[in-house]
Write an enzyme that holds these catalytic residues in place. Structure first.
Site, PDB file in Angstrom:
ATOM      1  N   VAL A 123       0.711  -1.232  -0.012  1.00 39.59           N
ATOM      2  CA  VAL A 123      -0.121  -0.073   0.075  1.00 39.59           C
ATOM      3  C   VAL A 123       0.786   1.212   0.177  1.00 39.59           C
ATOM      4  O   VAL A 123       0.464   2.234   0.074  1.00 39.59           O
ATOM      5  CB  VAL A 123      -0.879   0.083   1.248  1.00 39.59           C
ATOM      6  CG1 VAL A 123      -2.032  -1.135   1.167  1.00 39.59           C
ATOM      7  CG2 VAL A 123      -0.104  -0.123   2.595  1.00 39.59           C
ATOM      8  N   ASP A 124       2.103   1.271  -0.249  1.00 37.72           N
ATOM      9  CA  ASP A 124       3.088   2.106   0.179  1.00 37.72           C
ATOM     10  C   ASP A 124       3.289   3.075  -0.960  1.00 37.72           C
ATOM     11  O   ASP A 124       3.979   4.149  -1.040  1.00 37.72           O
ATOM     12  CB  ASP A 124       4.471   1.528   0.537  1.00 37.72           C
ATOM     13  CG  ASP A 124       5.028   0.577  -0.514  1.00 37.72           C
ATOM     14  OD1 ASP A 124       4.847   0.702  -1.477  1.00 37.72           O
ATOM     15  OD2 ASP A 124       5.645  -0.571  -0.010  1.00 37.72           O
ATOM     16  N   HIS A 139      -4.242  -4.226  -2.541  1.00 35.71           N
ATOM     17  CA  HIS A 139      -4.794  -3.636  -1.231  1.00 35.71           C
ATOM     18  C   HIS A 139      -4.800  -2.273  -1.086  1.00 35.71           C
ATOM     19  O   HIS A 139      -4.696  -1.638  -0.132  1.00 35.71           O
ATOM     20  CB  HIS A 139      -3.729  -4.333  -0.081  1.00 35.71           C
ATOM     21  CG  HIS A 139      -3.922  -5.796  -0.242  1.00 35.71           C
ATOM     22  ND1 HIS A 139      -2.736  -6.457   0.267  1.00 35.71           N
ATOM     23  CD2 HIS A 139      -4.968  -6.642  -0.489  1.00 35.71           C
ATOM     24  CE1 HIS A 139      -3.047  -7.842   0.188  1.00 35.71           C
ATOM     25  NE2 HIS A 139      -4.608  -7.915  -0.230  1.00 35.71           N
ATOM     26  N   CYS A 147     -14.105   5.537  -3.271  1.00 35.32           N
ATOM     27  CA  CYS A 147     -15.450   5.395  -3.256  1.00 35.32           C
ATOM     28  C   CYS A 147     -15.992   4.171  -2.843  1.00 35.32           C
ATOM     29  O   CYS A 147     -15.376   3.113  -3.783  1.00 35.32           O
ATOM     30  CB  CYS A 147     -16.284   5.994  -4.558  1.00 35.32           C
ATOM     31  SG  CYS A 147     -18.154   5.681  -4.381  1.00 35.32           S
ATOM     32  N   GLY A 214       9.569 -10.460  -4.165  1.00 36.07           N
ATOM     33  CA  GLY A 214       9.497 -10.180  -2.707  1.00 36.07           C
ATOM     34  C   GLY A 214       8.326 -10.626  -2.214  1.00 36.07           C
ATOM     35  O   GLY A 214       7.609  -9.781  -1.306  1.00 36.07           O
ATOM     36  N   THR A 215       7.612 -11.432  -2.613  1.00 32.44           N
ATOM     37  CA  THR A 215       6.468 -12.053  -1.777  1.00 32.44           C
ATOM     38  C   THR A 215       6.438 -13.587  -1.911  1.00 32.44           C
ATOM     39  O   THR A 215       6.693 -14.287  -2.661  1.00 32.44           O
ATOM     40  CB  THR A 215       5.216 -11.508  -2.489  1.00 32.44           C
ATOM     41  OG1 THR A 215       4.092 -12.175  -1.624  1.00 32.44           O
ATOM     42  CG2 THR A 215       4.985 -11.661  -3.988  1.00 32.44           C
ATOM     43  N   SER A 216       5.938 -14.083  -0.749  1.00 29.31           N
ATOM     44  CA  SER A 216       5.575 -15.661  -0.684  1.00 29.31           C
ATOM     45  C   SER A 216       4.185 -15.967  -1.148  1.00 29.31           C
ATOM     46  O   SER A 216       3.752 -16.957  -1.103  1.00 29.31           O
ATOM     47  CB  SER A 216       5.793 -16.083   0.696  1.00 29.31           C
ATOM     48  OG  SER A 216       4.987 -15.572   1.889  1.00 29.31           O
ATOM     49  N   ASN A 259      13.148 -14.044  -4.349  1.00 29.01           N
ATOM     50  CA  ASN A 259      12.873 -13.894  -3.014  1.00 29.01           C
ATOM     51  C   ASN A 259      14.257 -14.244  -2.135  1.00 29.01           C
ATOM     52  O   ASN A 259      14.880 -14.775  -2.643  1.00 29.01           O
ATOM     53  CB  ASN A 259      11.698 -14.954  -2.473  1.00 29.01           C
ATOM     54  CG  ASN A 259      10.336 -14.302  -2.715  1.00 29.01           C
ATOM     55  OD1 ASN A 259      10.128 -12.926  -2.349  1.00 29.01           O
ATOM     56  ND2 ASN A 259       9.510 -15.245  -3.140  1.00 29.01           N
ATOM     57  N   GLU A 261      14.536 -15.724   0.457  1.00 31.58           N
ATOM     58  CA  GLU A 261      14.198 -17.058   0.938  1.00 31.58           C
ATOM     59  C   GLU A 261      13.335 -17.962   0.266  1.00 31.58           C
ATOM     60  O   GLU A 261      12.474 -17.399  -0.391  1.00 31.58           O
ATOM     61  CB  GLU A 261      13.719 -17.186   2.283  1.00 31.58           C
ATOM     62  CG  GLU A 261      14.590 -16.367   3.506  1.00 31.58           C
ATOM     63  CD  GLU A 261      15.946 -16.920   3.868  1.00 31.58           C
ATOM     64  OE1 GLU A 261      16.007 -18.224   3.539  1.00 31.58           O
ATOM     65  OE2 GLU A 261      16.866 -16.250   4.012  1.00 31.58           O
TER      66      GLU A 261
HETATM   67 ZN   LIG Z   1     -18.675   6.489  -6.546  1.00 28.51          ZN
END
Ligand SMILES: [Zn+2]
Length: 295
Positions: A123-124, A139, A147, A214-216, A259, A261
């Site tokens: 979300v950054d 996300h 909205c 960078g995600t499992s 990744n 790991e």
């Molecule tokens: Zn709307």
């Protein structure tokens, strides 16, 4: 008993060989997409949530509030907004973080016409800050409001929130449909916004190469995306020993994992190979190789 192993290629080749292979695979692909997660942001100094110095390890009250947040919003959007505007953010200073070489490398792949879409769990907003064009923020994003009816996104500064609070006009309403506006970040218990929930599996289904950075990919429904790609098969005709043609169904998508790991994607053989390193180190090297191969 199920026995999971890491694909042999991951061990048989050096990291340099794997970078070269990834570059060739990318150049030969016709529709490559990338999935990214927290691992690509750690090099921008963004702490995780539950690690030793995680946001919630240090502030358990913030975690409790985060768990209740969506329920609270649904019950009382006005009260939720007032609380939000008068108390510190649950996520710390995410808005100040800057992209790192991993984010910029993906933008270069997009400019080269190879990468067609990035789907991120983060979300950054670092992909957006780096200049990503076709981006699905699964996300949500800390920089935006959304909205809850029509999913239109707005910049925070499109609404004078402080003034709305002073005039007792919260929650903000959507100028397009009149729906209630919330922050774009998807809270616990909140459904994935319908636009990204539809477009992301479509992209996973459309691609012939998936770069996992960078995600499992263990959090559902995001975790279904590499699994959708792995399920996709194409028919390949080969001549058998008897001289007859055999039609085989072979995997249609090359899945490359970067990744630090091995992850369930590695052990369950969802990825074809793992380049075990930081994304900020590997992605720029892949881009360099891609440019050499394309020449
Ligand atoms: Zn709307």
């Amino acid at each position: 008993m199920l026995c999971y192993t890491i694909p042999d290629i991951t061990w048989a080749l050096t990291v340099i060989d794997l970078i070269q292979r990834a570059a060739k695979d990318l150049v030969n692909s016709s529709y490559a997409i990338a999935l990214t997660g927290a691992g690509i942001s750690t090099e921008s100094g963004i702490p995780d949530f539950r690690g030793p110095s995680g946001i919630w390890t240090k502030n358990p009250e913030a975690e409790r509030r985060a768990y209740r947040s969506y329920e609270r919003f649904m019950e009382d959007p006005k009260g939720w907004w007032e609380e939000r505007l008068t108390s510190p953010s649950l996520l710390g200073d995410l808005e100040k973080a800057e992209p790192n070489p991993g984010h910029y490398a993906l933008v270069e792949l997009e400019k080269l016409g190879i990468l067609k879409c990035v789907i991120t769990q983060n979300v950054d907003a670092l992909h957006e800050k780096a200049g990503a064009r076709n981006l699905l923020e699964y996300h949500g994003s800390v920089l935006k409001l959304r909205c809850t009816s029509c999913t239109s996104r707005f910049r925070q500064d499109e609404f004078d929130l402080e003034n709305l609070m002073r005039e007792n006009q919260l929650p903000p309403h959507c100028p397009r449909c009149g729906g209630v506006i919330k922050t774009d970040g998807v809270a616990f218990g909140e459904p994935i916004p319908s636009d990204v929930a539809h477009q992301s599996p479509e992209e996973a289904w459309k691609c012939d190469l998936m770069l996992i950075c960078g995600t499992s990919a263990v959090v559902y429904p995001f975790a279904q995306l590499p699994r959708i790609a792995r399920e996709k098969r194409i028919e390949k005709e080969t001549k058998g020993e008897s001289g007859l043609y055999i039609v085989e169904k072979i995997p249609a998508v090359t899945i490359i994992e970067i990744n630090a790991e091995p992850t369930p994607l590695t052990y369950e053989r969802i990825s074809d190979y793992l380049i075990q390193e930081k994304t900020g180190e590997i992605l720029p090297k892949i881009v360099e190789e891609v440019k050499k191969v394309k020449r």
